[in-house]
Motif scaffolding. Structure first.
Motif, PDB file in Angstrom:
ATOM      1  N   GLY A   1       2.975  -3.368   6.134  1.00  0.00           N
ATOM      2  CA  GLY A   1       3.259  -4.605   5.420  1.00  0.00           C
ATOM      3  C   GLY A   1       2.343  -5.761   5.782  1.00  0.00           C
ATOM      4  N   LYS A   2       1.377  -5.510   6.634  1.00  0.00           N
ATOM      5  CA  LYS A   2       0.503  -6.589   7.105  1.00  0.00           C
ATOM      6  C   LYS A   2      -0.219  -7.287   5.954  1.00  0.00           C
ATOM      7  N   SER A   3      -0.624  -6.535   4.937  1.00  0.00           N
ATOM      8  CA  SER A   3      -1.373  -7.134   3.831  1.00  0.00           C
ATOM      9  C   SER A   3      -0.543  -8.167   3.071  1.00  0.00           C
ATOM     10  N   SER A   4       0.784  -7.996   3.065  1.00  0.00           N
ATOM     11  CA  SER A   4       1.643  -8.984   2.399  1.00  0.00           C
ATOM     12  C   SER A   4       1.629 -10.304   3.150  1.00  0.00           C
ATOM     13  N   PHE A   5       1.538 -10.246   4.481  1.00  0.00           N
ATOM     14  CA  PHE A   5       1.443 -11.477   5.262  1.00  0.00           C
ATOM     15  C   PHE A   5       0.084 -12.151   5.042  1.00  0.00           C
ATOM     16  N   THR A   6      -0.944 -11.358   4.773  1.00  0.00           N
ATOM     17  CA  THR A   6      -2.247 -11.929   4.428  1.00  0.00           C
ATOM     18  C   THR A   6      -2.154 -12.703   3.111  1.00  0.00           C
ATOM     19  N   ALA A   7      -1.451 -12.117   2.137  1.00  0.00           N
ATOM     20  CA  ALA A   7      -1.247 -12.799   0.853  1.00  0.00           C
ATOM     21  C   ALA A   7      -0.468 -14.096   1.056  1.00  0.00           C
TER      22      ALA A   7
ATOM     23  N   PRO B   1      -0.756 -13.752  -3.872  1.00  0.00           N
ATOM     24  CA  PRO B   1      -1.728 -12.793  -4.417  1.00  0.00           C
ATOM     25  C   PRO B   1      -1.455 -11.347  -4.009  1.00  0.00           C
ATOM     26  N   PHE B   2      -0.277 -10.839  -4.383  1.00  0.00           N
ATOM     27  CA  PHE B   2       0.059  -9.451  -4.076  1.00  0.00           C
ATOM     28  C   PHE B   2      -0.640  -8.503  -5.051  1.00  0.00           C
ATOM     29  N   THR B   3      -0.963  -7.305  -4.561  1.00  0.00           N
ATOM     30  CA  THR B   3      -1.362  -6.196  -5.418  1.00  0.00           C
ATOM     31  C   THR B   3      -0.259  -5.157  -5.322  1.00  0.00           C
ATOM     32  N   GLN B   4      -0.262  -4.186  -6.206  1.00  0.00           N
ATOM     33  CA  GLN B   4       0.804  -3.196  -6.182  1.00  0.00           C
ATOM     34  C   GLN B   4       0.809  -2.405  -4.877  1.00  0.00           C
ATOM     35  N   SER B   5      -0.349  -2.287  -4.233  1.00  0.00           N
ATOM     36  CA  SER B   5      -0.405  -1.563  -2.954  1.00  0.00           C
ATOM     37  C   SER B   5       0.306  -2.319  -1.840  1.00  0.00           C
ATOM     38  N   ASP B   6       0.569  -3.618  -2.047  1.00  0.00           N
ATOM     39  CA  ASP B   6       1.316  -4.411  -1.060  1.00  0.00           C
ATOM     40  C   ASP B   6       2.823  -4.188  -1.168  1.00  0.00           C
ATOM     41  N   ILE B   7       3.260  -3.602  -2.267  1.00  0.00           N
ATOM     42  CA  ILE B   7       4.689  -3.453  -2.535  1.00  0.00           C
ATOM     43  C   ILE B   7       5.203  -2.146  -1.942  1.00  0.00           C
ATOM     44  N   HIS B   8       6.163  -2.253  -1.019  1.00  0.00           N
ATOM     45  CA  HIS B   8       6.709  -1.072  -0.346  1.00  0.00           C
ATOM     46  C   HIS B   8       8.192  -0.859  -0.645  1.00  0.00           C
ATOM     47  N   VAL B   9       8.718  -1.627  -1.575  1.00  0.00           N
ATOM     48  CA  VAL B   9      10.113  -1.487  -1.986  1.00  0.00           C
ATOM     49  C   VAL B   9      10.151  -0.675  -3.274  1.00  0.00           C
ATOM     50  N   GLN B  10      10.912   0.391  -3.270  1.00  0.00           N
ATOM     51  CA  GLN B  10      10.965   1.282  -4.425  1.00  0.00           C
ATOM     52  C   GLN B  10      11.403   0.540  -5.688  1.00  0.00           C
ATOM     53  N   GLY B  11      10.627   0.715  -6.761  1.00  0.00           N
ATOM     54  CA  GLY B  11      10.951   0.112  -8.041  1.00  0.00           C
ATOM     55  C   GLY B  11      10.482  -1.315  -8.223  1.00  0.00           C
ATOM     56  N   LEU B  12       9.989  -1.942  -7.170  1.00  0.00           N
ATOM     57  CA  LEU B  12       9.535  -3.329  -7.247  1.00  0.00           C
ATOM     58  C   LEU B  12       8.095  -3.379  -7.735  1.00  0.00           C
ATOM     59  N   THR B  13       7.781  -4.377  -8.542  1.00  0.00           N
ATOM     60  CA  THR B  13       6.425  -4.529  -9.068  1.00  0.00           C
ATOM     61  C   THR B  13       5.890  -5.919  -8.755  1.00  0.00           C
TER      62      THR B  13
END
Length: 491
Positions: free
Chosen positions: A265-271, A343-355
């Motif tokens: 999840g580190k990339s989400s904190f970068t965003a 600035p999330f990308t889909q690769s930042d999303i780790h929750v099932q079904g979330l976009t």
């Protein structure tokens, strides 16, 4: 969250309610002066909670004691004292899954599956999973209400910027816009504020042109954002929560995280760091020592700055409505929420079904407190506690207290039928109706991680500096992950 610092303290003499219609038969509860004891930690609803207890007591022919602490007052020690006393509360408040641990381990919090009242079991079972207070799949709390936050904006300000006919189209386009479009919009409006350059912004494929000359409220603008730089919770709790929501589906999952999940999840904190940089760079007060100065940029000052029309956006929740109204009553009827973009990308999303699309179009809607039932009171008190919570959350009179007296948004509000009675509350309900909400997963982080660690780190190392080094985003993200792992003892 910041709330009006006012102490409501209802002790036995002021909050024990005795009714002439009570039966002459004495019980252990009535012999001490009351039949049901409620410990309430939401100071802003103290008077309304007492009135609700009055009404329930009259209906049941019983005596009810309500003890309420003031808004912003830490209730933990007082509650512990009450829980270890002879006369324990039957209903008490729990803030989140982290706070729940103490009361489950101490065998105070009642497992709702053991409830005797079938209406109560139905009530507990109907609470959406995302709004439940749980541990190991067991439910322990009934939601007080729901709250929400985002970027507060005044529609009248948008009218003066883009024209009256563009307000609703702008809001609709903003909600579905990408982060990149949001970022461009911020820069274009900031240039307009500073130099009067009337550019055109593009959101969700629609274009909106700024007025050739600043008119009306737009003349007051000094920055795009009003940032409460001295309030660590605004960016250490609520803003960072949006990044955490891409990693975990709820606070319980965050509490039980693994090292692998945090590292991924580190990339989400970068965003998150990029979004914080954008907002703090385009604030009404330049980033640096002044931004974190409590006398200039505390909560009250940031609200007043927005209410005076000096900022386009204020990142806050519906709890700020009363403060905005005090600062400028004329602005409150035209407020609404817009989503905070990252600035999330889909690769930042780790929750099932979330976009990414859902994240960009949603606001956090969550439960700030829960009612729990104490296992260590008599069966009669537990029975009354169950009845009270059913009455409060399902009866017409109870709902009236929640909506009209407490000014709360019921967790079980029917968006098609419920009005909060004020602009920001109704804005939250509109997001609920559209299914455009995310949760408050940050509440599962180690106690103190969000504000006293993450928030303090940002204040001391970044928000106090005009310019950030090239490695700032990676550094912030690395600190977020490593400090969480350290505090949670994750190896």
């Amino acid at each position: 969250m910041k709330l009006v610092q006012k102490l409501f303290l209802f002790v036995c003499a002021g909050s024990v309610l005795l009714f002439a219609g009570c039966s002459g038969k004495k019980t252990a509860e009535s012999s001490r002066g009351y039949d049901l004891y409620i410990f309430n930690t939401k100071g802003e609803n103290a008077e309304a909670m007492k009135a609700a207890a009055d009404a329930f007591g009259r209906e049941k022919g019983i005596a009810v004691k309500v003890f309420s602490l003031g808004s912003g007052t830490n209730s933990d020690d007082t509650l512990r004292t009450e829980m270890s006393s002879k006369n324990k509360p039957a209903i008490f408040s729990v803030m989140n899954s982290q706070a729940l641990v103490e009361w489950v381990e101490g065998k105070y919090a009642m497992d709702f599956s053991t409830a005797k009242n079938q209406d109560f079991k139905k009530l507990a079972g109907s609470i959406p999973s995302s709004l439940r207070l749980q541990q190991n799949g067991i439910s322990y709390g009934v939601s007080y209400n729901v709250e929400g936050y985002g970027l507060i904006v005044d529609k009248n300000m948008l009218a003066d910027l883009f024209g009256k006919d563009s307000v609703e189209p702008f809001i609709g386009a903003f909600i579905t816009a990408t982060y990149e479009e949001f970022e461009d919009t911020v820069h274009i409006i900031q240039a307009y504020i500073k130099s009067g350059t009337a550019g055109t912004v593009t959101l969700s494929g629609s274009t909106f042109t700024l007025a050739a000359q600043k008119m009306g409220l737009a003349k007051n603008l000094t920055g795009v954002f009003s940032v409460a730089g001295s309030e660590k919770w605004t960016y250490g709790d609520h803003l960072v929560n949006i990044a955490i929501d891409t990693i975990f589906p709820d606070s319980a999952a965050a509490k039980n995280t693994t090292k692998q999940e945090l590292e991924e999840g580190k990339s989400s904190f970068t965003a998150y760091a990029k979004a914080l940089d954008l907002m703090s760079q385009n604030a009404t007060t330049p980033r640096g020592p002044d931004l974190i100065n409590a006398t200039i940029n505390g909560y009250d000052q940031s609200v007043a700055t927005f209410a005076a029309g000096k900022a386009l956006f204020l990142q806050q929740g519906n709890w700020a409505y009363g403060n905005i109204e005090k600062a400028n009553p004329g602005v409150v009827k035209t407020l609404t929420f817009l989503p905070v973009k990252m600035p999330f990308t889909q690769s930042d999303i780790h929750v099932q079904g979330l976009t990414v699309g859902h994240m960009n179009a949603s606001i956090p809607v969550f439960v700030p407190n829960y009612y729990a039932i104490n296992t260590k009171v008599s069966d009669k008190e537990k029975e009354l506690a169950e009845e009270f919570l059913v009455w409060l959350n399902t009866s017409a009179e109870g709902q009236d207290f929640i909506i009209n007296k407490m000014s709360f948004i019921p967790y079980n509000a029917d968006p098609a039928k419920t009005s909060a009675g004020y602009s920001l509350g109704d804005s939250i309900i509109s997001y609920m109706a559209a299914g455009k909400t995310i949760t408050n997963a940050y509440a599962g982080a180690p106690v103190g991680w969000a504000t006293e660690n993450m928030g303090a780190y940002l204040m001391e190392n970044y928000l106090n500096k005009k310019n950030w080094p090239d490695n700032a985003y990676d550094d912030i993200a690395g600190y977020a992950v490593s400090r969480w792992e350290e505090m949670a003892n994750i190896n």
